[in-house]
Design a protein around this motif. Sequence first.
Motif, PDB file in Angstrom:
ATOM      1  N   SER A 154       0.845  -1.192   0.000  1.00  0.00           N
ATOM      2  CA  SER A 154       0.000   0.000   0.000  1.00  0.00           C
ATOM      3  C   SER A 154       0.879   1.240   0.000  1.00  0.00           C
ATOM      4  O   SER A 154       1.846   1.321   0.756  1.00  0.00           O
ATOM      5  CB  SER A 154      -0.902   0.023   1.240  1.00  0.00           C
ATOM      6  OG  SER A 154      -1.877  -0.977   1.141  1.00  0.00           O
ATOM      7  N   GLU A 289      -4.405   9.273  -1.408  1.00  0.00           N
ATOM      8  CA  GLU A 289      -5.223   8.083  -1.653  1.00  0.00           C
ATOM      9  C   GLU A 289      -4.307   6.892  -1.420  1.00  0.00           C
ATOM     10  O   GLU A 289      -3.177   6.875  -1.896  1.00  0.00           O
ATOM     11  CB  GLU A 289      -5.688   8.039  -3.112  1.00  0.00           C
ATOM     12  CG  GLU A 289      -6.401   9.291  -3.586  1.00  0.00           C
ATOM     13  CD  GLU A 289      -7.753   9.456  -2.928  1.00  0.00           C
ATOM     14  OE1 GLU A 289      -8.407   8.428  -2.668  1.00  0.00           O
ATOM     15  OE2 GLU A 289      -8.154  10.599  -2.681  1.00  0.00           O
ATOM     16  N   THR A 290      -4.820   5.911  -0.717  1.00  0.00           N
ATOM     17  CA  THR A 290      -4.005   4.714  -0.535  1.00  0.00           C
ATOM     18  C   THR A 290      -4.246   3.768  -1.704  1.00  0.00           C
ATOM     19  O   THR A 290      -5.370   3.338  -1.943  1.00  0.00           O
ATOM     20  CB  THR A 290      -4.363   4.014   0.787  1.00  0.00           C
ATOM     21  OG1 THR A 290      -4.072   4.917   1.854  1.00  0.00           O
ATOM     22  CG2 THR A 290      -3.551   2.745   0.963  1.00  0.00           C
ATOM     23  N   LYS A 291      -3.190   3.519  -2.422  1.00  0.00           N
ATOM     24  CA  LYS A 291      -3.277   2.544  -3.522  1.00  0.00           C
ATOM     25  C   LYS A 291      -2.627   1.245  -3.073  1.00  0.00           C
ATOM     26  O   LYS A 291      -1.526   1.247  -2.522  1.00  0.00           O
ATOM     27  CB  LYS A 291      -2.562   3.070  -4.760  1.00  0.00           C
ATOM     28  CG  LYS A 291      -2.520   2.048  -5.907  1.00  0.00           C
ATOM     29  CD  LYS A 291      -1.687   2.525  -7.064  1.00  0.00           C
ATOM     30  CE  LYS A 291      -2.452   3.518  -7.915  1.00  0.00           C
ATOM     31  NZ  LYS A 291      -1.631   4.030  -9.023  1.00  0.00           N
ATOM     32  N   THR A 292      -3.313   0.158  -3.304  1.00  0.00           N
ATOM     33  CA  THR A 292      -2.775  -1.144  -2.909  1.00  0.00           C
ATOM     34  C   THR A 292      -2.568  -1.998  -4.149  1.00  0.00           C
ATOM     35  O   THR A 292      -3.485  -2.168  -4.952  1.00  0.00           O
ATOM     36  CB  THR A 292      -3.733  -1.840  -1.931  1.00  0.00           C
ATOM     37  OG1 THR A 292      -3.878  -1.000  -0.778  1.00  0.00           O
ATOM     38  CG2 THR A 292      -3.185  -3.190  -1.507  1.00  0.00           C
TER      39      THR A 292
END
Lengths: 299, 349, 478
Positions: A154, A289-292
């Motif tokens: 993340s 924004e948390t990108k995983t």
Amino acid sequence: MSEQSGNPGGAARTRLGVAKTYKLFVGGKFPRSESGRVYEVTDTRGNWLANAPLGSRKDARDAVVAARKAFGPWSGATAYNRGQILYRIAEMLEGRREQFTAEVAAAEGLSKAKAAARVDAAIDRWVWYAGWSDKITQVAGGANPVAGPYFNLSTPEPTGVVAVLAPQESSLLGLVSVLAPVIVGGNTAVVVASERAPLPALSLAEVLATSDLPGGVVNVLSGRTAEIAAPLAAHSDVNAIDLAGADADLAKELETAAADNLKRVLRPADATSDWSADPGVKRMLAFTETKTVWHPVGV
Amino acid sequence: MTVCYARRYAPLVTMPASSPTAPAAPPPAAPPALADATASDAALRRFLHGLPGVDAVGLEARAAQLGTRSIKTTAKAYAIDLAISMIDLTTLEGSDTPGKVRALCAKGVNPDPTDRTVPKVAAICVYPDMVATARQALDACGGQDVKVASVATAFPSGRAELGVKLADTRDAVAAGADEIDMVIDRGAFLSGRYMKVFEEIRAVKQACARAGGGDAHLKVIFENGELSTYDNIRRASWLAMLAGADVIKTSTGKVAVNATPANTLLMLEAVRDFRAATGTQIGVKPAGGIRTAKDSIKYLVMVNEVLGDDWLHPDWFRFGASSLLNDLLMQRQKLTTGRYSGPDYVTVD
Amino acid sequence: MSPMFEYAPAPESRAVVDIAPSYGLFVDGEFREAAGGKSFKTVSPSTEEVLAEVAHAGAEDVDAAVAAARRAFASWSALPGAERAKYLFRIARIIQERSRELAVLETLDNGKPIRETRDADLPLVAAHFFYHAGWADKLAHAGYGPDPRPLGVAAQVIPWNFPLMMLAWKVAPALACGNTVVLKPAETTPLSALFFADVCRQAGLPKGVVNILTGDGSTGAALVAHEGVDKVAFTGSTAVGKQIARTVAGSAKKLTLELGGKGANIVFDDAPVDQAVEGIVNGIYFNQGQVCCAGSRLLVQESVQDELLEALRRRLSTLRVGDPLDKNTDVGAINSAEQLARITELADSGEAEGAERWSPACELPERGFWFAPTVFTNVTQAHRIAREEIFGPVLSVLSFRTPDEAVAKANNSQYGLSAGVWTEKGSRILAMAGRLRAGVVWANTFNKFDPTSPFGGYRESGFGREGGRHGLEAYLDV
């Protein structure tokens, strides 16, 4: 703000100072308001300081276009690079410390010493955030130990174009305290300066323009907060809005408008916000924004 | 895209889609559609390394998902009998004797002495020196239609000079083997000498020719456990099919990792794509480690869903196994009687 | 022997679940009738059989539930984290014990295949509670300050596509952080939440910590608007999400939204093709495509489009559509007549707008709500089926020529929930993953979920994350 010089040569005649025309800052340029309007800015005692541009909804529109254009390169720059640019802003601001002290003193009705302390705090805030550029990802991101043969990471990413309503009372320190956390992570900003005390913000734009900050990363508008904020809150190409400079009624109205494209909304803190306090990471995280990302692990 | 790749590789040649037929044709060179792929060492290497990659996790997940199919009642009965009929009942021990082989043959022809409706196994698989014994034993107990398969080519390691491997093969064929299970030279494969492996398979294929015409059916064993990666298994599959294998086979049963659902699924995909590209249908044989009826049914489910009816026949799919048969028989008895069976109700080999 | 290997029916037993003829609301640890006496029926989407009648909560019931949650909050939030943890561990274990029963129940009420409820939903539900249980006494180490406090009463409104899993995603972090909850399950899938109430009872959870209100959209609206609520969490459509965002505007309620999507699944010419086909199938036909993060747009590189589509069609021909309780069913029923109508309308628009429609031959049951797996080719960005969330088993296939074009098309959406990338080239994966504006990027895989992995969207797919350390933030006063 007008300024009269002293009497450097000891000559008999008094030199007339050169007054500055304050302008908006959009896309790295300094345009007048598209509307052609200005409004009078006074110090806290009501003395005229300058005419500031009275920004319009079209200025807001242009600023969003500029911010969107700048988002790709700015968010794609290395964190190290962004950190150096934020530090450069501190350097440039330090060099104009006297000017900002005078402007803040006039804008906020402070003694020179108190104003200088706020300018110093604002400079130090840029330095503080400059150092965050290549750390926030480590602090806010990380590997997730999923129950399967997958690599899973993340990462915080910038939200996009952020409308920032600068605090009304703290013309420079408050402004820097809301602006720096927005751009350090790669967002671009459309700032609505303090309505009553916009001059330090407009001068800050001059610092930004000479700090290697790419044009459009920060755009500064002055004018009636409610008038400029409304189209920004409703704008479909704005991804988030910081309501620091909105009162409760305006904040509710803007948050409602912001729902149309589900902007991230940072609600105003209470009016007694202490901008000299340790800011923590909250403001940076509000606009990430948390990108995983998943990937199988196998040979 | 495997198919696509193969097609692009030889764009000028089109093959009619063929219906599956029993493999009886003389040993081909590479199928015409892909003749270019084997024109040189470099071409072969380019071709094999141009095949799409295999994502190990995705492949294993798909195999596992197919393994969750629930095969009950009539479907189970069908699958059990089909599985029995696909077994290459195998003994490959240094301690093998004619007596042991004869017992195995009797079992293959009459798997369940109490139930004559049980199908025969497909073949008896032995070392070359036991081929004649096996053939005689099968013929003597009514198993004329049960094939004799022989491992050859210095099984299981394959570490012998080519002449020895060919002699091994010719011996087995001369002794009456219907099928030859050869091993590839894994050392050559892993060191990138694909053409050596290719030529060796072709040579063995030629050695499968019978004096009186026709030839023994060639199964090519990769020893998947030693190839180690799925990419290698896909390359080995295409290499063997290009070289004329009639069947591609997972393993010898002599190393730690033998047939797995995933590596077999990958080989099923390879034969599917090979037929789409060339029109030639190739069989698949997982071997080693398949011990339970439940496991074997999972393999049949994979064949069913990846390849379909065309491959659901002993000509096209085999199990290399020994203890599997008894478990299938016990499950069959359970279906027939409604009671769980036990090891005393099936024969020891 | 029959000529073909046809699978005999392998139905999971309905007898493992005992559904009562009627259910009340679960408020303050007890089941009770709705104050207004209203109720509604929940049906099995695969047969249209009425499964049970459930109470329809009105404003008075919302008041009661919020009040119960408020009363429970003081002691629940004051409980040492280690004790809260043990309740959650208990819940996780009871769910594991009752997973077969709950899987069958979920399949009955939702219409999704038992294979999925058994192998995906229920294991994830238990895992979610197990994971969050461990957080309850470690919040000081979660990066939200030395003593992060709960928010209070959480109003949670969840959708019908993963009824129990969405409940777990909401309830587990809320309770772990010390909040109490009022949860409203979807109108068409209320049963598993009501069974969860019984799980709470078996776990000895203090009364009022979890309250379940069944009802329709009006119940949910009343709940999120309620003044006694400190936190609103919603998963569902973007339209409703926007309405909720307007409702809470100007309040102090913390809001997280997990909304719609139009995920792009991007296949390059060097993809591991067989796994990519599986990923496409899993991406859009898992749960009948009723998945917010579905890979509903297939973006395929033009150089391999024909071959990939051929492989995809061949694969789709083996999908088994039918009785959700059959263990071999891959695609079950659409959840409701209303959803079926929406899927039908959008699919028809695809045809009307000139896209080419294809479905594998499959016989659909006569009763119930069914839609055959469908693929549209010749789709462009201008088609409605390329832009609007269909929320059904309908794949729109578009093509691209270069990575830049793939990124541009993938990001050309108001949504930003999920994306997929298929290529064997590592550096390309990382470049694509960086440029795709989506909360979850699955590279060489799709539709994978885990309680440790944060999930949530960019842009109009909502905000906030569920799962992982990040998901705690939604339920803490930070």
